[in-house]
Design a protein around this motif. Sequence first.
Motif, PDB file in Angstrom:
ATOM      1  N   UNK A  43       0.839  -1.208   0.000  1.00 27.44           N
ATOM      2  CA  UNK A  43       0.000   0.000   0.000  1.00 27.44           C
ATOM      3  C   UNK A  43       0.872   1.254   0.000  1.00 27.44           C
ATOM      4  N   UNK A  86      -0.832  11.862   4.954  1.00 30.37           N
ATOM      5  CA  UNK A  86       0.313  11.036   5.337  1.00 30.37           C
ATOM      6  C   UNK A  86       1.063  11.672   6.501  1.00 30.37           C
ATOM      7  N   UNK A 133      -0.969  11.370   9.651  1.00 31.76           N
ATOM      8  CA  UNK A 133      -0.907   9.987  10.131  1.00 31.76           C
ATOM      9  C   UNK A 133       0.392   9.755  10.894  1.00 31.76           C
ATOM     10  N   UNK A 134       1.480  10.337  10.378  1.00 25.57           N
ATOM     11  CA  UNK A 134       2.781  10.164  11.022  1.00 25.57           C
ATOM     12  C   UNK A 134       2.827  10.837  12.384  1.00 25.57           C
ATOM     13  N   UNK A 177      -0.688   0.357   9.553  1.00 24.04           N
ATOM     14  CA  UNK A 177      -1.184   1.722   9.420  1.00 24.04           C
ATOM     15  C   UNK A 177      -0.189   2.713  10.037  1.00 24.04           C
ATOM     16  N   UNK A 234       2.873   3.078   7.808  1.00 27.51           N
ATOM     17  CA  UNK A 234       2.597   3.466   6.417  1.00 27.51           C
ATOM     18  C   UNK A 234       3.334   4.751   5.997  1.00 27.51           C
ATOM     19  N   UNK A 253       6.117   6.059   7.001  1.00 23.05           N
ATOM     20  CA  UNK A 253       7.543   5.798   6.827  1.00 23.05           C
ATOM     21  C   UNK A 253       7.804   5.187   5.453  1.00 23.05           C
ATOM     22  N   UNK A 309       5.886   5.204   2.732  1.00 20.44           N
ATOM     23  CA  UNK A 309       5.554   6.129   1.646  1.00 20.44           C
ATOM     24  C   UNK A 309       6.684   7.118   1.414  1.00 20.44           C
TER      25      UNK A 309
END
Lengths: 309, 301
Positions: B81, B107, B110-111, B160, B163, B165, B167
Amino acid sequence: MKFFKKANFRLNEFLAEKAIAAIATTSLVFIFLILIFVFRESIPLVLGYAMEEDNKLSLTALFSNNWIPVSNHPQFGIWPLIIGSIKVTAISLIIAFPIAVLAALYTATLASKRTKEIVKPVIEILAGFPSVVIGFFALMVLATFFQNVFNLRFRLNAFTGGVALSLAVIPIIYTVTEEALNTLPKTMTEASLALGATRWETSLYVLLPAATQGIFAAFLLGLGRSFGETMIVLMATGNAALSSTNIFESVRTMSAAIGAEMAEVVFGDAHYNVLFFIGVLLFIFSFTLNAIAEFFLKQRMMKKFQGGA
Amino acid sequence: MKPGRRIFGTGFVFITQASAFLIIGLVIFIFLTIIHGGWNTLSLEFIFSSPKNGMTEGGIFPAIAGTFMLVFIMTILGVPVGTITAVFLCEYVKKSSPVAKIIRFAVNTLAGIPSIVFGLFGLGFFIQFVGRNMDKVLSPPGELIWGQPSLIWAGLTMALLTLPTVIIVVEEAITSVPREWREASLALGATKWETIIRVVLPNSITGILTGTILAVSRGAGEVAPILFTGVAYFLPYIPTRVTDQFMQLGYHIYVMATQSTNVEKTLGIQYATTLVLLLLTFILNFIAIIIRYQLRKKRIA
């Protein structure tokens, strides 16, 4: 025939692109899902009806001074937890911020290339330390050390937790500050040196002020990390929900309360809802900080920071 | 220059230098302390045996196995993903387009979300919502198979969490593939999709690998997200299904250090477990750092 083949060909491309685009929205979708589902579990609390039946917990009671979740007459005042979080976070930032910024200033503007190549990877290694390892170190080594030095009554307290937490925050503040200093144009340094300023004058009076925005963003990101960190505070702060201003007393932070108590709550009761509500607060807080930090940061720096953390 | 000013300058340089070396000193000190405390207990037998006598003796094999399983599930769910998101951001949309900006913001957000909130989300969404509803459809009435903490839900939560990191690191690698290569491929008649599969991704493989390693290292060390999504205090067996609970190294350290019946007696075990986890994440991070430095050098060259 040829026409159909070609159309088919394009269809594949089209489908691939749509599928990729759909998967790429995962992060976005989950941001919303996180908001919805963490919020959902705290709704009974927010609406207040679950409370009135069993505990008469109103909004004033929620922000009252007593966190006694497990008893015959449980009280869910989250004020001590908020105080705890603020206390530990403040201590960690007071320690981490100057050290990290000065170290970044050193490697970005003063150190030789060789020294830089040693310092930077080591700090990246520190960024990779699992928080439970730092927590363990604090519990076993720092706690005893501070108890002996300051002659403390409690081995585990806000101060010990704050110092341990600073170890986790230093790499973040360092990395973002370093990036901010590195993205400054080279001509700035050259102009300053050409005008007769020394290296340290250039560093302190030219480069540091020029990087203020980036350093502010570094501060915000460090603050977010510190506020939300769980395992370190869970292990090193003693976990007593007291609302005092003494930094050498035990505290329980918001995140630690969730971490320590969630495993034991009954699904769906008031305690469960309150813990999710604390989660909502943490989410909103980190979201806001991140949004502000991003406003102050250039995208490029943001990327480097998250890839390295 | 006035002498006072010169002293101030020397002092300033000294303070910055001292700060940098203080951090290095601390890192070394933590390493040495953990190695000193755990070295004597650490052995092959310690790694490959189970805890005994209420976790006061024996090894940590179930915790190591659980950690690996968790990280494996996390990787196969999260890395594809993450890679696809990075491909989308680099190849399909302009950097300045609103879609790219929104996804990037997501993103980054989320981080920044605290890991404990991911844990809450795992409990509220994966277990209480997805799992419970799966049970309603798939399981015999009244039985809870999916709607309880387990490997799969912890793995998803962790995927999740890591994710961003993946990306960001993969994106960095994709942008380092020269534009001319893409143009050459397109000029030869390859489609966009073919170019991505045959040219862009194969040349980003080190980046994907680095992203995976960093995610694995993060996933192996995080405890907060799995506290109530699947980790177990003690299990006498190794999990065999994705719906089983599991032991994990970080959590093992936490419970041994804070909730053990005999903290003094198990001190060696605690240090040795911490040493294992520290070495594991250290080696992974070290490899990732080296690859990334090489990658950056290549890009600059």
